[in-house]
Design a protein around this motif. Structure first.
Motif, PDB file in Angstrom:
ATOM      1  N   ALA A 170       0.882  -1.009   0.027  1.00 34.64           N
ATOM      2  CA  ALA A 170       0.067  -0.148  -0.039  1.00 34.64           C
ATOM      3  C   ALA A 170       0.918   1.316  -0.011  1.00 34.64           C
ATOM      4  O   ALA A 170       2.016   1.280   0.516  1.00 34.64           O
ATOM      5  CB  ALA A 170      -0.795  -0.258   1.236  1.00 34.64           C
ATOM      6  N   VAL A 171       0.301   2.236  -0.634  1.00 32.20           N
ATOM      7  CA  VAL A 171       1.002   3.587  -0.751  1.00 32.20           C
ATOM      8  C   VAL A 171       0.551   4.552   0.464  1.00 32.20           C
ATOM      9  O   VAL A 171       1.321   4.989   1.148  1.00 32.20           O
ATOM     10  CB  VAL A 171       0.849   4.294  -2.000  1.00 32.20           C
ATOM     11  CG1 VAL A 171       1.254   5.812  -1.914  1.00 32.20           C
ATOM     12  CG2 VAL A 171       1.221   3.317  -3.241  1.00 32.20           C
ATOM     13  N   ALA A 172      -0.627   4.290   0.722  1.00 35.89           N
ATOM     14  CA  ALA A 172      -1.231   5.447   1.774  1.00 35.89           C
ATOM     15  C   ALA A 172      -1.352   4.214   3.338  1.00 35.89           C
ATOM     16  O   ALA A 172      -1.679   2.969   3.164  1.00 35.89           O
ATOM     17  CB  ALA A 172      -2.678   5.670   1.563  1.00 35.89           C
ATOM     18  N   SER A 173      -1.412   5.151   4.309  1.00 36.68           N
ATOM     19  CA  SER A 173      -1.661   4.436   5.478  1.00 36.68           C
ATOM     20  C   SER A 173      -3.204   3.889   5.697  1.00 36.68           C
ATOM     21  O   SER A 173      -3.971   4.463   4.827  1.00 36.68           O
ATOM     22  CB  SER A 173      -1.394   5.170   6.874  1.00 36.68           C
ATOM     23  OG  SER A 173      -2.173   6.176   6.828  1.00 36.68           O
ATOM     24  N   GLY A 174      -3.277   2.834   6.413  1.00 42.83           N
ATOM     25  CA  GLY A 174      -4.671   2.137   6.568  1.00 42.83           C
ATOM     26  C   GLY A 174      -4.833   1.506   8.076  1.00 42.83           C
ATOM     27  O   GLY A 174      -3.988   1.686   8.574  1.00 42.83           O
ATOM     28  N   PRO A 175      -6.122   1.142   8.160  1.00 44.76           N
ATOM     29  CA  PRO A 175      -6.511   0.665   9.572  1.00 44.76           C
ATOM     30  C   PRO A 175      -5.930  -0.532   9.892  1.00 44.76           C
ATOM     31  O   PRO A 175      -6.135  -1.207  11.063  1.00 44.76           O
ATOM     32  CB  PRO A 175      -7.906   0.925   9.558  1.00 44.76           C
ATOM     33  CG  PRO A 175      -8.405   0.384   8.154  1.00 44.76           C
ATOM     34  CD  PRO A 175      -7.277   0.931   7.242  1.00 44.76           C
ATOM     35  N   GLU A 176      -5.411  -1.488   8.933  1.00 46.77           N
ATOM     36  CA  GLU A 176      -5.000  -2.803   9.256  1.00 46.77           C
ATOM     37  C   GLU A 176      -3.437  -3.022   9.541  1.00 46.77           C
ATOM     38  O   GLU A 176      -2.773  -2.186   9.108  1.00 46.77           O
ATOM     39  CB  GLU A 176      -5.385  -3.753   7.995  1.00 46.77           C
ATOM     40  CG  GLU A 176      -6.971  -4.030   7.655  1.00 46.77           C
ATOM     41  CD  GLU A 176      -6.984  -4.683   6.639  1.00 46.77           C
ATOM     42  OE1 GLU A 176      -8.094  -5.532   6.672  1.00 46.77           O
ATOM     43  OE2 GLU A 176      -6.584  -4.446   5.599  1.00 46.77           O
ATOM     44  N   ARG A 177      -3.105  -4.042  10.315  1.00 41.83           N
ATOM     45  CA  ARG A 177      -1.958  -4.292  10.794  1.00 41.83           C
ATOM     46  C   ARG A 177      -1.541  -5.811  10.623  1.00 41.83           C
ATOM     47  O   ARG A 177      -2.440  -6.631  10.825  1.00 41.83           O
ATOM     48  CB  ARG A 177      -1.624  -4.086  12.364  1.00 41.83           C
ATOM     49  CG  ARG A 177      -1.842  -2.462  12.716  1.00 41.83           C
ATOM     50  CD  ARG A 177      -0.939  -1.536  11.881  1.00 41.83           C
ATOM     51  NE  ARG A 177      -1.392  -0.203  12.251  1.00 41.83           N
ATOM     52  CZ  ARG A 177      -2.066   0.795  11.590  1.00 41.83           C
ATOM     53  NH1 ARG A 177      -2.563   0.197  10.453  1.00 41.83           N
ATOM     54  NH2 ARG A 177      -2.119   1.834  12.037  1.00 41.83           N
ATOM     55  N   TYR A 178      -0.305  -6.042  10.286  1.00 43.88           N
ATOM     56  CA  TYR A 178       0.206  -7.471  10.085  1.00 43.88           C
ATOM     57  C   TYR A 178       0.822  -7.549  11.408  1.00 43.88           C
ATOM     58  O   TYR A 178       1.738  -7.088  11.746  1.00 43.88           O
ATOM     59  CB  TYR A 178       1.294  -7.388   8.936  1.00 43.88           C
ATOM     60  CG  TYR A 178       1.835  -8.809   8.561  1.00 43.88           C
ATOM     61  CD1 TYR A 178       0.985  -9.923   8.169  1.00 43.88           C
ATOM     62  CD2 TYR A 178       3.135  -8.949   9.226  1.00 43.88           C
ATOM     63  CE1 TYR A 178       1.544 -11.177   7.930  1.00 43.88           C
ATOM     64  CE2 TYR A 178       3.594 -10.207   9.060  1.00 43.88           C
ATOM     65  CZ  TYR A 178       2.796 -11.414   8.366  1.00 43.88           C
ATOM     66  OH  TYR A 178       3.450 -12.493   8.430  1.00 43.88           O
ATOM     67  N   ILE A 179       0.635  -8.848  11.919  1.00 44.52           N
ATOM     68  CA  ILE A 179       0.990  -9.187  13.093  1.00 44.52           C
ATOM     69  C   ILE A 179       1.660 -10.606  13.137  1.00 44.52           C
ATOM     70  O   ILE A 179       1.268 -11.642  12.442  1.00 44.52           O
ATOM     71  CB  ILE A 179       0.053  -9.481  14.366  1.00 44.52           C
ATOM     72  CG1 ILE A 179      -0.303  -7.946  14.529  1.00 44.52           C
ATOM     73  CG2 ILE A 179       0.566 -10.094  15.625  1.00 44.52           C
ATOM     74  CD1 ILE A 179      -1.712  -7.725  15.697  1.00 44.52           C
ATOM     75  N   LEU A 180       3.082 -10.683  13.324  1.00 46.32           N
ATOM     76  CA  LEU A 180       4.063 -12.058  13.316  1.00 46.32           C
ATOM     77  C   LEU A 180       4.033 -12.327  14.710  1.00 46.32           C
ATOM     78  O   LEU A 180       4.673 -11.526  15.408  1.00 46.32           O
ATOM     79  CB  LEU A 180       4.947 -11.890  12.592  1.00 46.32           C
ATOM     80  CG  LEU A 180       5.992 -13.112  12.390  1.00 46.32           C
ATOM     81  CD1 LEU A 180       5.222 -14.087  11.728  1.00 46.32           C
ATOM     82  CD2 LEU A 180       7.357 -12.742  11.770  1.00 46.32           C
ATOM     83  N   HIS A 181       3.796 -13.555  15.146  1.00 43.48           N
ATOM     84  CA  HIS A 181       3.839 -13.952  16.495  1.00 43.48           C
ATOM     85  C   HIS A 181       4.862 -15.070  16.501  1.00 43.48           C
ATOM     86  O   HIS A 181       5.021 -16.063  15.476  1.00 43.48           O
ATOM     87  CB  HIS A 181       2.487 -14.509  17.029  1.00 43.48           C
ATOM     88  CG  HIS A 181       2.546 -15.190  18.136  1.00 43.48           C
ATOM     89  ND1 HIS A 181       2.964 -16.273  18.721  1.00 43.48           N
ATOM     90  CD2 HIS A 181       2.332 -14.308  19.453  1.00 43.48           C
ATOM     91  CE1 HIS A 181       2.839 -16.317  20.137  1.00 43.48           C
ATOM     92  NE2 HIS A 181       2.384 -15.208  20.710  1.00 43.48           N
ATOM     93  N   ALA A 182       5.773 -15.149  17.625  1.00 45.79           N
ATOM     94  CA  ALA A 182       6.543 -15.985  17.807  1.00 45.79           C
ATOM     95  C   ALA A 182       6.842 -16.261  19.223  1.00 45.79           C
ATOM     96  O   ALA A 182       6.723 -15.515  19.932  1.00 45.79           O
ATOM     97  CB  ALA A 182       8.059 -15.555  17.417  1.00 45.79           C
ATOM     98  N   THR A 183       7.342 -17.505  19.624  1.00 44.07           N
ATOM     99  CA  THR A 183       7.371 -18.108  20.986  1.00 44.07           C
ATOM    100  C   THR A 183       8.844 -18.634  21.115  1.00 44.07           C
ATOM    101  O   THR A 183       9.460 -18.857  20.214  1.00 44.07           O
ATOM    102  CB  THR A 183       6.473 -19.387  21.057  1.00 44.07           C
ATOM    103  OG1 THR A 183       5.238 -19.046  20.913  1.00 44.07           O
ATOM    104  CG2 THR A 183       6.650 -19.745  22.609  1.00 44.07           C
TER     105      THR A 183
END
Length: 189
Positions: A170-183
């Protein structure tokens, strides 16, 4: 005479824009050199070392995903200035290796661009400024609304979350976030 002014003005504007682009990339590269140097001195001395005298942040960790050749320095806090130079550690979360969730955030088009290439099962190595080393295994990812992350700070396990804006292209910011979880899977001391 007016015929030559237009190409001259265009050439001048082009040179200025090109120079500005070179300056921004040179500044970013030089900042990374200073951040690496400050982090290495922090590990060696056990002291907080700012990358430059007027910085409002300092290096606190290094993230590495060796399978894809990614490495970046994490800074204290998530102010706009800090995020301009690297990932930031969310203040209300624990340090890597501690019980709870350490959360690091960065821009999708710069310091966390590599997240698009991290696969479930990849090892994420964190070295803290105190020299302690931790190994995490990526175990899940999700796309969430910015105010509905699902991150449980009360967990008893030692966990890591790397987060950035979504979608990656995306070029513009938006409301979604990518979350990478690790243990946490290993502690190198």
């Amino acid at each position: 005479m007016p015929r030559f002014i237009s190409p001259l003005v265009l050439a001048l504007v082009g040179a200025i824009l090109f120079g500005d682009g070179v300056y921004i990339h040179a500044k970013a590269w030089f900042a990374q050199v200073l951040l690496e140097r400050a982090f290495d001195r922090s590990v060696a001395t056990g002291q907080t070392v700012k990358p430059w005298s007027w910085a409002d942040t300092w290096p606190i960790a290094r993230i590495e995903v060796k399978r894809i050749g990614a490495s970046t320095i994490v800074l204290a806090g998530t102010s706009g200035q800090a995020l301009a130079f690297g990932p930031g550690h969310i203040d209300q979360t624990v340090d890597a290796g501690e019980h709870g969730i350490a959360v690091y955030a960065a821009h999708r088009d710069t310091h966390f661009r590599f997240l698009r290439n991290v696969a479930i099962g990849d090892v994420i190595e964190i070295t803290r400024r105190d020299g302690r080393h931790f190994r995490y295994r990526a175990d899940s990812s999700a796309v969430v609304h910015f105010d509905a992350s699902g991150i449980d700070p009360a967990t008893e396990d030692a966990e890591l979350v790397l987060t950035t804006c979504w979608p990656f292209d995306a070029v513009a910011s938006g409301p979604e976030r990518y979350i990478l979880h690790a243990t946490l899977v290993g502690n190198g001391g």
